[in-house]
Design an enzyme around this catalytic site. Sequence first.
Site, PDB file in Angstrom:
ATOM      1  N   SER A 189       1.241   2.811   4.896  1.00  0.00           N
ATOM      2  CA  SER A 189       2.162   3.381   5.889  1.00  0.00           C
ATOM      3  C   SER A 189       2.778   2.332   6.811  1.00  0.00           C
ATOM      4  O   SER A 189       3.089   2.621   7.970  1.00  0.00           O
ATOM      5  CB  SER A 189       1.451   4.456   6.721  1.00  0.00           C
ATOM      6  OG  SER A 189       0.971   5.493   5.888  1.00  0.00           O
ATOM      7  N   GLY A 212       0.793  -1.217   0.000  1.00  0.00           N
ATOM      8  CA  GLY A 212       0.000   0.000   0.000  1.00  0.00           C
ATOM      9  C   GLY A 212       0.827   1.268   0.000  1.00  0.00           C
ATOM     10  O   GLY A 212       2.061   1.252   0.096  1.00  0.00           O
ATOM     11  N   HIS A 213       0.116   2.385  -0.091  1.00  0.00           N
ATOM     12  CA  HIS A 213       0.749   3.698  -0.175  1.00  0.00           C
ATOM     13  C   HIS A 213       1.568   4.014   1.078  1.00  0.00           C
ATOM     14  O   HIS A 213       1.229   3.611   2.188  1.00  0.00           O
ATOM     15  CB  HIS A 213      -0.302   4.788  -0.386  1.00  0.00           C
ATOM     16  CG  HIS A 213      -1.312   4.872   0.726  1.00  0.00           C
ATOM     17  ND1 HIS A 213      -2.391   4.030   0.820  1.00  0.00           N
ATOM     18  CD2 HIS A 213      -1.388   5.693   1.792  1.00  0.00           C
ATOM     19  CE1 HIS A 213      -3.097   4.334   1.887  1.00  0.00           C
ATOM     20  NE2 HIS A 213      -2.504   5.344   2.507  1.00  0.00           N
ATOM     21  N   ASN A 214       2.656   4.720   0.865  1.00  0.00           N
ATOM     22  CA  ASN A 214       3.545   5.217   1.939  1.00  0.00           C
ATOM     23  C   ASN A 214       4.362   4.134   2.627  1.00  0.00           C
ATOM     24  O   ASN A 214       5.055   4.423   3.613  1.00  0.00           O
ATOM     25  CB  ASN A 214       2.769   5.980   3.013  1.00  0.00           C
ATOM     26  CG  ASN A 214       2.048   7.187   2.487  1.00  0.00           C
ATOM     27  OD1 ASN A 214       2.365   7.692   1.410  1.00  0.00           O
ATOM     28  ND2 ASN A 214       1.059   7.660   3.229  1.00  0.00           N
TER      29      ASN A 214
END
Length: 364
Positions: free
Chosen positions: A279, A259-261
Amino acid sequence: MAHSVKEIAAALEAEAFGAVDIEVTGAAEPADAGATDLALAMKPAYAEALGQGQARAAMLWAGADWQALGLEAAILVPRPRYAMAGLTQMLDPGEGWEAGVVHPSAVIDPGAELGEGVTVGPLAVIARGARIGAGSVIGPQCFVGVGAEIGEGCTLREGARVAARVRLGRGVILQPGAVIGGDGFSYVTPEVSAIEKVRETLKDTGDAEAQAYARIHSLGSVWLQDGVEVGANTTIDRGTIRDTVIGARTKIDNLVQIGHNCITGTDCLICGMAGLAGSVTLGDNVVMGGRSAVADNTRIGSNVVLSGGTKVISNVPDGRVMMGYPATKMDTQIELYKYQRRLGRLFADVAALKKTVLKGGKSD
């Protein structure tokens, strides 16, 4: 291409014995090996099948009695599986693309930069401002987005997708269908949502009103550092503000979602169908078994091992081996499994005790 037993041993820094001038054209399992194959009999149990094949030479474990196995030549290695890495590299025929050739059906924007010896396959698309490092291979039907940077010696297999502004270091490998730089799964409601309340209170949603979700755009990108490998149909989302980062030499299997980050350390191993929510941070040398998963905003320390199917919902310190859901230390989880298997017997014993008590202490 043929290689002599002597040449292979020299390349692997291993010892060769017997008729070392015998040439082999491939590798095979012992029972399937032909006369020009190098049989891979790297454990005594595997060597039992040598008689079923026709191999004249084999790769064996250190100290093996190769003559007693009826072989004319042998390569003995102290760590056979590691030796396989070098052997398979020597024998790999590749995908058959001629180095430095750009297929006429490829679409390359005039503003893109291709380094020396770049190969571009049929129907590939390379967008404006993209930079492809020397010796890289952009396979058939691949896409490289606006301003993307592909380092030297990278390989993008069939249908791999690299979105705008994504960076790939040197020697990165993307297997077929990998998607690097899709938008993160980031949405927000105008008022505090039901799921936010659940996370705070751990209670049911009740009669919460539905709200429309507003999209949070992904302004960051993805950086795959040197030597990263990404499996087929794996997806790595771009960051919301900063980049999603995959540390150098990390290897990611097929059907993985990152996922993102997220940020991973170096030399991580992420097995098939694993998932990292947004994250997540992984330390160095983390191993995630197949179908393992980590909840958002969680930190996994260095040298952590998550066994297959493990679900992590809180931070894990360095060096832990985790198992189960919710994840606990492996030895603790195994004890819990043992207790679960004994529950039937425990209930039967309790029922028998209740029956005895109700009868005034008289057993049947």
